[in-house]
Structure formats: structure tokens, C-alpha cells
Design a protein around this motif. Sequence first.
Motif, PDB file in Angstrom:
ATOM      1  N   MET A 122       0.918  -1.164   0.083  1.00  0.00           N
ATOM      2  CA  MET A 122      -0.130   0.046   0.044  1.00  0.00           C
ATOM      3  C   MET A 122       0.851   1.262   0.117  1.00  0.00           C
ATOM      4  O   MET A 122       1.801   1.532   0.879  1.00  0.00           O
ATOM      5  CB  MET A 122      -0.848  -0.013   1.202  1.00  0.00           C
ATOM      6  CG  MET A 122      -1.935   1.047   1.218  1.00  0.00           C
ATOM      7  SD  MET A 122      -3.142   1.008   2.512  1.00  0.00           S
ATOM      8  CE  MET A 122      -2.139   1.383   3.961  1.00  0.00           C
ATOM      9  N   LEU A 123       0.732   2.038  -0.954  1.00  0.00           N
ATOM     10  CA  LEU A 123       1.317   3.443  -1.065  1.00  0.00           C
ATOM     11  C   LEU A 123       0.732   4.331  -0.141  1.00  0.00           C
ATOM     12  O   LEU A 123      -0.354   3.997   0.476  1.00  0.00           O
ATOM     13  CB  LEU A 123       1.318   3.879  -2.569  1.00  0.00           C
ATOM     14  CG  LEU A 123       2.057   3.032  -3.500  1.00  0.00           C
ATOM     15  CD1 LEU A 123       1.781   3.765  -4.821  1.00  0.00           C
ATOM     16  CD2 LEU A 123       3.450   2.744  -3.420  1.00  0.00           C
ATOM     17  N   SER A 124       1.317   5.495  -0.169  1.00  0.00           N
ATOM     18  CA  SER A 124       0.853   6.422   1.064  1.00  0.00           C
ATOM     19  C   SER A 124      -0.593   7.012   0.629  1.00  0.00           C
ATOM     20  O   SER A 124      -1.258   7.662   1.355  1.00  0.00           O
ATOM     21  CB  SER A 124       1.818   7.598   0.779  1.00  0.00           C
ATOM     22  OG  SER A 124       2.272   8.171  -0.327  1.00  0.00           O
ATOM     23  N   GLY A 137      17.420  -5.247   6.580  1.00  0.00           N
ATOM     24  CA  GLY A 137      17.342  -3.899   6.613  1.00  0.00           C
ATOM     25  C   GLY A 137      16.728  -2.985   5.407  1.00  0.00           C
ATOM     26  O   GLY A 137      16.288  -1.847   5.035  1.00  0.00           O
ATOM     27  N   SER A 138      16.634  -3.827   4.176  1.00  0.00           N
ATOM     28  CA  SER A 138      15.931  -3.395   2.905  1.00  0.00           C
ATOM     29  C   SER A 138      15.690  -4.332   2.041  1.00  0.00           C
ATOM     30  O   SER A 138      15.701  -5.756   2.323  1.00  0.00           O
ATOM     31  CB  SER A 138      17.104  -2.419   2.355  1.00  0.00           C
ATOM     32  OG  SER A 138      18.232  -3.461   1.697  1.00  0.00           O
ATOM     33  N   ALA A 139      14.906  -4.064   1.050  1.00  0.00           N
ATOM     34  CA  ALA A 139      14.159  -5.097   0.360  1.00  0.00           C
ATOM     35  C   ALA A 139      13.880  -4.466  -1.190  1.00  0.00           C
ATOM     36  O   ALA A 139      13.739  -3.212  -1.262  1.00  0.00           O
ATOM     37  CB  ALA A 139      13.023  -5.756   0.727  1.00  0.00           C
ATOM     38  N   PHE A 140      13.916  -5.187  -2.289  1.00  0.00           N
ATOM     39  CA  PHE A 140      13.418  -4.553  -3.599  1.00  0.00           C
ATOM     40  C   PHE A 140      12.084  -5.166  -3.995  1.00  0.00           C
ATOM     41  O   PHE A 140      12.033  -6.489  -4.021  1.00  0.00           O
ATOM     42  CB  PHE A 140      14.575  -4.944  -4.847  1.00  0.00           C
ATOM     43  CG  PHE A 140      14.323  -4.408  -6.065  1.00  0.00           C
ATOM     44  CD1 PHE A 140      14.582  -2.840  -6.060  1.00  0.00           C
ATOM     45  CD2 PHE A 140      13.612  -5.069  -7.000  1.00  0.00           C
ATOM     46  CE1 PHE A 140      14.243  -2.253  -7.467  1.00  0.00           C
ATOM     47  CE2 PHE A 140      13.081  -4.474  -8.166  1.00  0.00           C
ATOM     48  CZ  PHE A 140      13.344  -2.985  -8.324  1.00  0.00           C
ATOM     49  N   PHE A 141      11.277  -4.305  -4.317  1.00  0.00           N
ATOM     50  CA  PHE A 141       9.907  -4.791  -4.764  1.00  0.00           C
ATOM     51  C   PHE A 141       9.876  -4.663  -6.259  1.00  0.00           C
ATOM     52  O   PHE A 141       9.907  -3.485  -6.781  1.00  0.00           O
ATOM     53  CB  PHE A 141       8.951  -4.045  -4.004  1.00  0.00           C
ATOM     54  CG  PHE A 141       8.756  -4.147  -2.435  1.00  0.00           C
ATOM     55  CD1 PHE A 141       7.656  -4.815  -2.003  1.00  0.00           C
ATOM     56  CD2 PHE A 141       9.674  -3.755  -1.879  1.00  0.00           C
ATOM     57  CE1 PHE A 141       7.614  -5.290  -0.801  1.00  0.00           C
ATOM     58  CE2 PHE A 141       9.775  -3.957  -0.335  1.00  0.00           C
ATOM     59  CZ  PHE A 141       8.457  -4.512   0.070  1.00  0.00           C
ATOM     60  N   ALA A 142       9.560  -5.908  -6.705  1.00  0.00           N
ATOM     61  CA  ALA A 142       9.290  -5.704  -8.153  1.00  0.00           C
ATOM     62  C   ALA A 142       7.668  -5.461  -8.336  1.00  0.00           C
ATOM     63  O   ALA A 142       6.848  -6.161  -7.778  1.00  0.00           O
ATOM     64  CB  ALA A 142       9.573  -6.919  -9.108  1.00  0.00           C
ATOM     65  N   THR A 143       7.262  -4.484  -9.163  1.00  0.00           N
ATOM     66  CA  THR A 143       5.868  -3.975  -8.923  1.00  0.00           C
ATOM     67  C   THR A 143       5.379  -2.986 -10.128  1.00  0.00           C
ATOM     68  O   THR A 143       6.371  -2.189 -10.325  1.00  0.00           O
ATOM     69  CB  THR A 143       5.307  -3.340  -7.483  1.00  0.00           C
ATOM     70  OG1 THR A 143       3.847  -3.070  -7.490  1.00  0.00           O
ATOM     71  CG2 THR A 143       6.263  -2.116  -7.104  1.00  0.00           C
ATOM     72  N   ASP A 144       4.085  -2.930 -10.435  1.00  0.00           N
ATOM     73  CA  ASP A 144       3.821  -1.905 -11.346  1.00  0.00           C
ATOM     74  C   ASP A 144       3.354  -0.566 -10.588  1.00  0.00           C
ATOM     75  O   ASP A 144       3.140   0.389 -11.252  1.00  0.00           O
ATOM     76  CB  ASP A 144       2.740  -2.316 -12.247  1.00  0.00           C
ATOM     77  CG  ASP A 144       1.502  -2.736 -11.614  1.00  0.00           C
ATOM     78  OD1 ASP A 144       1.407  -2.567 -10.266  1.00  0.00           O
ATOM     79  OD2 ASP A 144       0.518  -3.200 -12.144  1.00  0.00           O
ATOM     80  N   ALA A 145       3.441  -0.589  -9.226  1.00  0.00           N
ATOM     81  CA  ALA A 145       3.183   0.641  -8.674  1.00  0.00           C
ATOM     82  C   ALA A 145       4.300   1.785  -8.792  1.00  0.00           C
ATOM     83  O   ALA A 145       5.648   1.366  -8.598  1.00  0.00           O
ATOM     84  CB  ALA A 145       3.112   0.220  -7.063  1.00  0.00           C
ATOM     85  N   THR A 146       3.811   2.940  -8.961  1.00  0.00           N
ATOM     86  CA  THR A 146       4.649   4.014  -9.281  1.00  0.00           C
ATOM     87  C   THR A 146       4.748   4.793  -7.814  1.00  0.00           C
ATOM     88  O   THR A 146       4.006   5.190  -7.076  1.00  0.00           O
ATOM     89  CB  THR A 146       3.959   4.978 -10.056  1.00  0.00           C
ATOM     90  OG1 THR A 146       3.641   4.360 -11.349  1.00  0.00           O
ATOM     91  CG2 THR A 146       4.881   5.947 -10.515  1.00  0.00           C
ATOM     92  N   ALA A 147       6.157   4.707  -7.200  1.00  0.00           N
ATOM     93  CA  ALA A 147       6.329   5.184  -5.921  1.00  0.00           C
ATOM     94  C   ALA A 147       7.540   6.282  -6.090  1.00  0.00           C
ATOM     95  O   ALA A 147       7.990   6.591  -6.914  1.00  0.00           O
ATOM     96  CB  ALA A 147       6.909   4.032  -4.942  1.00  0.00           C
ATOM     97  N   ARG A 207       6.343   6.659   2.102  1.00  0.00           N
ATOM     98  CA  ARG A 207       6.180   5.714   3.097  1.00  0.00           C
ATOM     99  C   ARG A 207       5.272   4.376   2.485  1.00  0.00           C
ATOM    100  O   ARG A 207       4.389   4.828   1.767  1.00  0.00           O
ATOM    101  CB  ARG A 207       5.681   5.946   4.344  1.00  0.00           C
ATOM    102  CG  ARG A 207       5.391   5.013   5.508  1.00  0.00           C
ATOM    103  CD  ARG A 207       4.836   5.733   6.782  1.00  0.00           C
ATOM    104  NE  ARG A 207       4.351   4.628   7.682  1.00  0.00           N
ATOM    105  CZ  ARG A 207       3.306   4.412   7.968  1.00  0.00           C
ATOM    106  NH1 ARG A 207       2.303   4.878   7.237  1.00  0.00           N
ATOM    107  NH2 ARG A 207       2.946   3.276   8.887  1.00  0.00           N
ATOM    108  N   VAL A 208       5.944   3.125   2.452  1.00  0.00           N
ATOM    109  CA  VAL A 208       5.034   2.016   1.862  1.00  0.00           C
ATOM    110  C   VAL A 208       4.847   0.965   3.272  1.00  0.00           C
ATOM    111  O   VAL A 208       5.830   0.609   3.815  1.00  0.00           O
ATOM    112  CB  VAL A 208       5.764   1.437   0.916  1.00  0.00           C
ATOM    113  CG1 VAL A 208       5.318   0.187   0.338  1.00  0.00           C
ATOM    114  CG2 VAL A 208       5.953   2.281  -0.231  1.00  0.00           C
ATOM    115  N   VAL A 233      10.728   4.618   0.631  1.00  0.00           N
ATOM    116  CA  VAL A 233      11.367   4.208  -0.702  1.00  0.00           C
ATOM    117  C   VAL A 233      12.558   4.933  -0.639  1.00  0.00           C
ATOM    118  O   VAL A 233      13.012   6.086  -0.715  1.00  0.00           O
ATOM    119  CB  VAL A 233      10.467   4.633  -1.862  1.00  0.00           C
ATOM    120  CG1 VAL A 233      11.206   4.514  -3.281  1.00  0.00           C
ATOM    121  CG2 VAL A 233       9.272   4.071  -1.630  1.00  0.00           C
ATOM    122  N   ALA A 234      13.697   4.251  -1.025  1.00  0.00           N
ATOM    123  CA  ALA A 234      15.127   4.758  -1.099  1.00  0.00           C
ATOM    124  C   ALA A 234      15.442   4.870  -2.655  1.00  0.00           C
ATOM    125  O   ALA A 234      16.281   5.939  -3.013  1.00  0.00           O
ATOM    126  CB  ALA A 234      15.944   3.603  -0.610  1.00  0.00           C
TER     127      ALA A 234
END
Length: 199
Positions: A28-30, A45-55, A60-61, A75-76
Motif C-alpha cells: 500500500m502506497l501513501s 534492513g532493505s528489500a527490492f519490490f518488483a511491482t507496477d506501482a509508481t512510488a 512511506r510504504v 522508498v530509497a
Amino acid sequence: MLGAQQPASDQDRRQYQRVKVMLHGRLMLSDRTEHRCQVVDMSPGSAFFATDATAKTGERVIAYIDHIGRLEGTVARVRDDGFALELNTTPRKKAKLAAQLTWLANKHELDLPEDRRHERILPRNPSGILSLEDGRQYRCRIIDLSVSGAAVEINVRPALGTQVTLGNMRGQVVRHFEDGIAIEFAVIQRRETLQQYLS
């Protein structure tokens, strides 16, 4: 402040190794829109999300990921195919994530279709229906199953990582064998859920 969640620091990123995974979930995006996603590599400490969501960088996610549970962060980095999230985690949650990722990394290296600690059951009622996300359904024969996965004999070969539903149990294809596929359930099932196959 004691117990406050802290974003991952540079030291955290050096301390923890990133693990290649294939975990599905929703985020869920902001703006409160929900999107499907897949975590393709991750550290505590971090993760890469493959998604069609535009962040946007700094957004904050919140995400709910199979096998991992709830994650949140900012989002970094943004790429065309998704984004990297710096996780806001307590030291306790970070240690739990490290243990989960170690198990997932070892499981995939060993090519285990599921956690073998769970007893595998030969169903008395082996008939099942396997559904794909696009609505296609196939009859299958359940060879064995446990609270964490199943092996089924079936005429089709969905690609590894394909999201499927066996009866009402959601999971993903983790292995092919000569006559069928192995499925790992998204969550550990209650034994009562398996009763329809055991009676």
C-alpha cells in the motif's frame, strides 16, 4: 526512545547480506492504493519490490509479504520495474527477518519444495482443482500434502513462481517433476483445512 523503529543505516546495509528470494504479496502506497508485488531480493534492513506501482523516493510504504508478514519502510531508490525500500524495523524484528531469510535462502539452495519438518500426508480423497490467477482451472491428483505444501499430478506445467490455488489454499509453484508440480502454500494451513482431503 526505547522501542522506536529505526530505518536501516549504512552499517546495517554492510552487516546484512542480501538474499535472492521470490516472495509475493501486496503493498500500500501513501495514497492508500493497493498493488501486487514480488520481493526479489532482501536483507533485514532493505528489500527490492518488483511491482507496477509508481512510488516516489522518500514515500512511506506498507507491505504484507508471504512467509514474512508485515513490512514497512521508505522508498530509497526507484527503477522502471519497481523500487528499493529501506525497512523501518526494531532490532527484534531485524533478528527475526535475518532468521527467516537464512531459512528461505537455504531452502531454495537445497531445492526444497517446502519445510520438510511438516508431516506429509497421503490423502484418501486425492481429487483436487488447481486454479490459476487468470481464472483457468485444472483437475489434478494430490500425491501428498502437508500444512505447508503439496505435490500434485497435473497435465499442465505453470512456470516456477506462478501463483496458484489448490482448493482454497493459495500458494506458488516451486518445483516441476515428471508428472506434476510441487506447491508451497503462502501460509501454514490449519490441519482442519486439510480435512476435506483426508476424509
